[in-house]
Design a protein around this motif. Structure first.
Motif, mmCIF file in Angstrom:
data_model
loop_
_atom_site.group_PDB
_atom_site.id
_atom_site.type_symbol
_atom_site.label_atom_id
_atom_site.label_comp_id
_atom_site.label_asym_id
_atom_site.label_seq_id
_atom_site.Cartn_x
_atom_site.Cartn_y
_atom_site.Cartn_z
ATOM 1 N N LEU A 12 0.428 -1.150 -0.199
ATOM 2 C CA LEU A 12 0.277 -0.055 0.139
ATOM 3 C C LEU A 12 0.754 1.400 0.279
ATOM 4 O O LEU A 12 0.070 2.672 -0.197
ATOM 5 C CB LEU A 12 -0.903 0.224 1.204
ATOM 6 N N LYS A 106 -1.043 -0.861 -5.308
ATOM 7 C CA LYS A 106 -1.847 0.730 -4.089
ATOM 8 C C LYS A 106 -2.262 1.664 -5.148
ATOM 9 O O LYS A 106 -3.353 1.701 -4.126
ATOM 10 C CB LYS A 106 -0.671 1.071 -3.946
ATOM 11 N N ALA A 109 -6.148 -0.346 -4.751
ATOM 12 C CA ALA A 109 -6.470 -0.450 -3.298
ATOM 13 C C ALA A 109 -7.205 0.892 -3.436
ATOM 14 O O ALA A 109 -7.965 1.446 -2.486
ATOM 15 C CB ALA A 109 -5.723 -0.929 -2.810
ATOM 16 N N ALA A 110 -6.420 1.754 -3.818
ATOM 17 C CA ALA A 110 -7.019 3.684 -3.745
ATOM 18 C C ALA A 110 -7.920 3.976 -4.499
ATOM 19 O O ALA A 110 -9.293 4.694 -3.678
ATOM 20 C CB ALA A 110 -5.892 4.485 -4.476
ATOM 21 N N GLU A 111 -8.531 2.406 -5.583
ATOM 22 C CA GLU A 111 -10.321 3.162 -6.440
ATOM 23 C C GLU A 111 -11.166 1.592 -6.051
ATOM 24 O O GLU A 111 -11.785 2.466 -5.862
ATOM 25 C CB GLU A 111 -9.631 3.310 -7.499
ATOM 26 N N ASN A 112 -10.581 1.163 -5.242
ATOM 27 C CA ASN A 112 -11.810 0.491 -4.415
ATOM 28 C C ASN A 112 -11.286 0.216 -2.692
ATOM 29 O O ASN A 112 -10.469 -0.439 -2.342
ATOM 30 C CB ASN A 112 -11.341 -1.326 -5.519
ATOM 31 N N LYS A 113 -12.174 0.625 -2.357
ATOM 32 C CA LYS A 113 -12.083 0.359 -0.777
ATOM 33 C C LYS A 113 -12.230 -1.873 0.468
ATOM 34 O O LYS A 113 -12.048 -1.680 0.840
ATOM 35 C CB LYS A 113 -13.022 0.760 -0.059
ATOM 36 N N ASN A 114 -13.238 -2.243 -1.023
ATOM 37 C CA ASN A 114 -12.586 -3.184 -0.770
ATOM 38 C C ASN A 114 -11.629 -4.216 -0.546
ATOM 39 O O ASN A 114 -11.341 -4.676 0.477
ATOM 40 C CB ASN A 114 -13.772 -4.593 -1.018
ATOM 41 N N ALA A 116 -8.647 -2.260 -0.380
ATOM 42 C CA ALA A 116 -7.828 -1.543 0.818
ATOM 43 C C ALA A 116 -8.125 -2.450 1.698
ATOM 44 O O ALA A 116 -7.185 -2.530 2.646
ATOM 45 C CB ALA A 116 -8.147 -0.071 0.652
ATOM 46 N N GLU A 117 -9.535 -3.149 1.958
ATOM 47 C CA GLU A 117 -10.057 -3.220 3.508
ATOM 48 C C GLU A 117 -8.767 -4.977 3.618
ATOM 49 O O GLU A 117 -8.778 -4.912 4.682
ATOM 50 C CB GLU A 117 -11.427 -3.232 4.098
ATOM 51 N N ARG A 169 -14.291 -8.327 -1.814
ATOM 52 C CA ARG A 169 -16.181 -7.785 -2.139
ATOM 53 C C ARG A 169 -16.246 -8.836 -1.032
ATOM 54 O O ARG A 169 -17.097 -8.436 -0.025
ATOM 55 C CB ARG A 169 -16.812 -7.847 -3.262
ATOM 56 N N VAL A 172 -14.640 -8.476 2.622
ATOM 57 C CA VAL A 172 -16.164 -7.501 3.169
ATOM 58 C C VAL A 172 -16.888 -7.738 3.812
ATOM 59 O O VAL A 172 -17.690 -6.679 4.980
ATOM 60 C CB VAL A 172 -15.592 -6.112 2.465
#
Length: 297
Positions: A12, A106, A109-114, A116-117, A169, A172
């Motif tokens: 990240l 990285k 993940a910046a564009e997809n919160k799932n 990133a989580e 997805r 999460v």
């Protein structure tokens, strides 16, 4: 940097691409694998049959459509019992420095919160049920890797990104369901405590909802799902058990018992009690008369 954890913080902070290091379809029969680890992250997908994946934490039973995502260096083993063959698709991948224009982990993940989580969860493994999308992505990934075309790499990166986002997805959503389930357990427990403390009062579902700070309709649904009975069915059962105790262990007049358990109609109480015990309150008291203890006033 390769052969690293899915949860490595550097994923990240710097730019890396996922890279598949091994993949295969295999049918296992009567197999007991020794505990081992991989430097790569591993996906084991059950195409058909059933198997057991042991980790140091637990033994996981898996069947058709189930898959497990194992982080790198997590000790595990596969067990396939006799006469129950299991066909599995395995994909092992890690991460390498970004070499092309395709978005890095990285950037994704910046564009997809799932995603990133997922990268922050730090779970050694997750077991999930495929909603009929993961297998198609895995199969397409393997088919693409078998090709020898010049544009192969971009398709592989697209499919790997799709795979990670799909899994993220699901993970999460599963975590959210568990959190919701835990919260539901709290509300159901509070409701049961309220009923046990107030069964001798005139209670309606709206009163309970107000007491536990939850909408009555939603409370009704989660209570039925958790206990198998409605709130009022539970309350009636509780009241009948209290009535049985009062009839057996006290000399309170039968005509007054209903008021001790929050039912203001003697006739209605008698009907409920007969339905619950197959005896009228008088018949029930007579059947346990020898056990009556005089009620102190």
């Amino acid at each position: 940097m390769n052969n690293i954890s899915l949860y490595e913080s550097e994923l990240l902070t710097n730019h890396y691409h996922p890279k598949v290091f091994a993949y295969y379809f295999k049918k296992w029969e009567s197999y007991d694998m020794a505990f081992h680890t991989h430097n790569e992250v591993e996906i084991m997908y059950v195409i058909d049959g059933k198997c057991i994946v042991d980790t140091e934490e637990e033994s996981v039973s898996m069947k058709k459509g189930d898959f497990i995502l194992l982080d790198s260096n997590v000790s595990h083993r596969l067990i396939v019992e006799k006469n129950t063959p299991c066909r599995i698709l395995n994909v092992e991948f890690s991460f390498i420095k970004k070499e092309r224009r395709f978005p890095s982990i990285k950037e994704l993940a910046a564009e997809n919160k799932n995603l990133a989580e997922l990268l922050l969860l730090n779970r050694p493994y997750v077991v999930l049920k495929d909603p009929n999308e993961i297998y198609h992505t895995l199969k397409n990934l393997v088919l693409e890797m078998d090709k020898k075309e010049s544009e192969q790499e971009i398709m592989i990166q697209l499919l790997l990104a799709q795979l990670l986002i799909q899994i993220a997805r699901m993970v999460v959503e599963e975590s959210g369901k568990k959190s919701e389930q835990q919260q539901a357990n709290v509300y159901v427990k509070k409701t049961i405590e309220y009923l046990h403390h107030n069964y001798d009062c005139d209670i309606q579902v709206k009163d309970i909802g107000q007491a536990v700070n939850l909408h009555p309709g939603y409370l009704h649904r989660i209570f039925k799902k958790q206990t198998g009975s409605t709130i009022m069915e539970y309350l009636t059962s509780l009241r009948m058990e209290k009535a049985k105790m009062l009839l057996a262990d006290t000399d309170i007049p039968v005509i007054e018992i209903s008021y001790y358990i929050g039912i203001n109609s003697r006739q209605y109480f008698s009907l409920l009690f007969k339905k619950y015990t197959n005896k009228t309150p008088i018949e029930y008291r007579k059947s346990v008369e020898q056990n009556i203890v005089k009620f102190g006033r």
